[in-house]
Motif scaffolding. Structure first.
Motif: not given
Lengths: 158, 200
Positions: A91-94, B11-16
């Motif tokens: 659930d976290l960004p890279d 895009e990287e934060f989409q899952r948050v």
């Protein structure tokens, strides 16, 4: 817009904006939830706000500052470590992106949060942060350049 | 190029995603309203007392329930055994000490008023080292609160080793500029706590 619609359409963006600023998902969740609760308690008045999402993010960041100041003053007899448990990794960004964000000065992170995650224009971002529009533009340019420099090896390989 | 980078960040934060439901938020919002109302009522009562010159004291703490907003403090046992402590007014520390003991936590609670000297490098007020044997297991016993209530703490009695006690001191500090703030000293000690001798 009623509060239910506002919450459904804004909660994730506000969480992302605050998380990018404070660098911790758990802290961001806690402060954003508190900010939405305060918004709900004042919704008749807040619904007329020109940028209620910005109000949520600003309030969440203020809650975070108050929380931090309170804990900073406390003096445990042994060193108090941060027991925050990280959420599942998927659930976290890279992590490289989070690390790059942490290298930015706080004001640049705030500008990134409002401009990228809330999609606010320069004028509204400037009013929210109490700075000049030109300063917003400068902060965004510097932050973008810094992020690009941090992430360049990664994006270059892909 | 710039837009590509911003898109990558988005895009990287989409899952948050915030997992709190609307019900969670409205329930919390109700508590915010109650806090505001109780704050207004307290302010009005204090103003009236000041205006009439009447000495006013808050009622002592209660073990239950938390809904008694004017209690100086409250202690509530959660289903998992954790004690939730909320201190609203620095009053009746002996009563709070006794209440914690009844709840299974040997403790010494102290509230102190001190004058602080604000100089660079000076520590916040704290307790003198009077031979109290402090355990590093404090971090397992005191759970950091996730809420934003002022003066709210959680204790896990099951994590306290036999023979240990909690020592909890809240300093009400007034600095040379007349500003007030609070500083908290917490420790888990072997045996009985040594009453705090404040150093500032």
């Amino acid at each position: 817009m009623d509060f239910e619609d506002f919450y459904a359409t804004s909660k994730d963006a506000c969480l992302r904006a605050v998380m990018a600023t404070v660098g911790s998902r758990q802290l961001a969740e806690e402060t954003v939830a508190e900010a939405f609760a305060r918004a709900w308690a004042s919704w008749p008045k807040l619904s007329a706000h020109p940028a209620p999402r910005a109000w949520i993010v600003r309030t969440a960041l203020n809650v975070h500052v108050s929380w931090w100041r309170r804990w900073r003053r406390e003096v445990p007899a042994v060193e108090w470590t941060d027991p925050i448990q990280p959420p599942p990794d998927d659930d976290l960004p890279d992590p490289r992106l989070m690390a790059a964000l942490r290298t930015l000065p706080p004001r640049q992170r705030q500008v990134i949060a409002l401009r990228i995650f809330l999609d606010l224009d320069t004028e509204t971002t400037a009013r929210t942060l109490g700075i000049a529009p030109g300063t917003v533009t400068a902060h965004l340019a510097r932050a973008t350049a810094a992020l690009r420099a941090c992430l360049a090896p990664t994006t270059g390989q892909e | 190029m710039t837009q590509d980078l911003h898109a990558l960040v988005r895009e990287e934060f989409q899952r948050v995603r915030l997992t709190d439901t609307l019900d969670d938020v409205t329930a919390r919002g109700l508590r915010v309203r109650r806090r505001r109302r109780s704050g207004s009522v307290l302010s009005a009562v204090f103003a009236l007392a000041l205006a009439s010159g009447v000495a006013l004291s808050l009622p002592p703490g209660r073990a239950e329930p938390d809904s008694v907003r004017l209690a100086a403090w409250s202690v509530r046992t959660e289903p998992d055994g954790t004690l939730q402590i909320v201190i609203r007014d620095l009053a009746d520390p002996d009563g709070l000490t006794a209440e914690l003991k009844r709840a299974g936590v040997p403790a010494l609670i102290e509230f102190k008023e001190v004058e602080a000297v604000t100089e660079p490098g000076r520590l916040a007020p704290h307790c003198a080292d009077d031979g109290e044997v402090r355990s590093p297991l404090l971090l397992s016993v005191m759970v950091r609160p996730t809420g934003t209530d002022k003066r709210a703490w959680a204790i896990r009695p099951d994590a306290m080793p036999p023979g240990t006690s909690m020592h909890f001191v809240i300093f009400s500090v007034r600095d040379a500029a007349g500003k007030s703030y609070e500083s908290v000293h917490m420790s888990l000690v072997d045996g009985d706590p040594v009453p705090c001798r404040s150093v500032s």
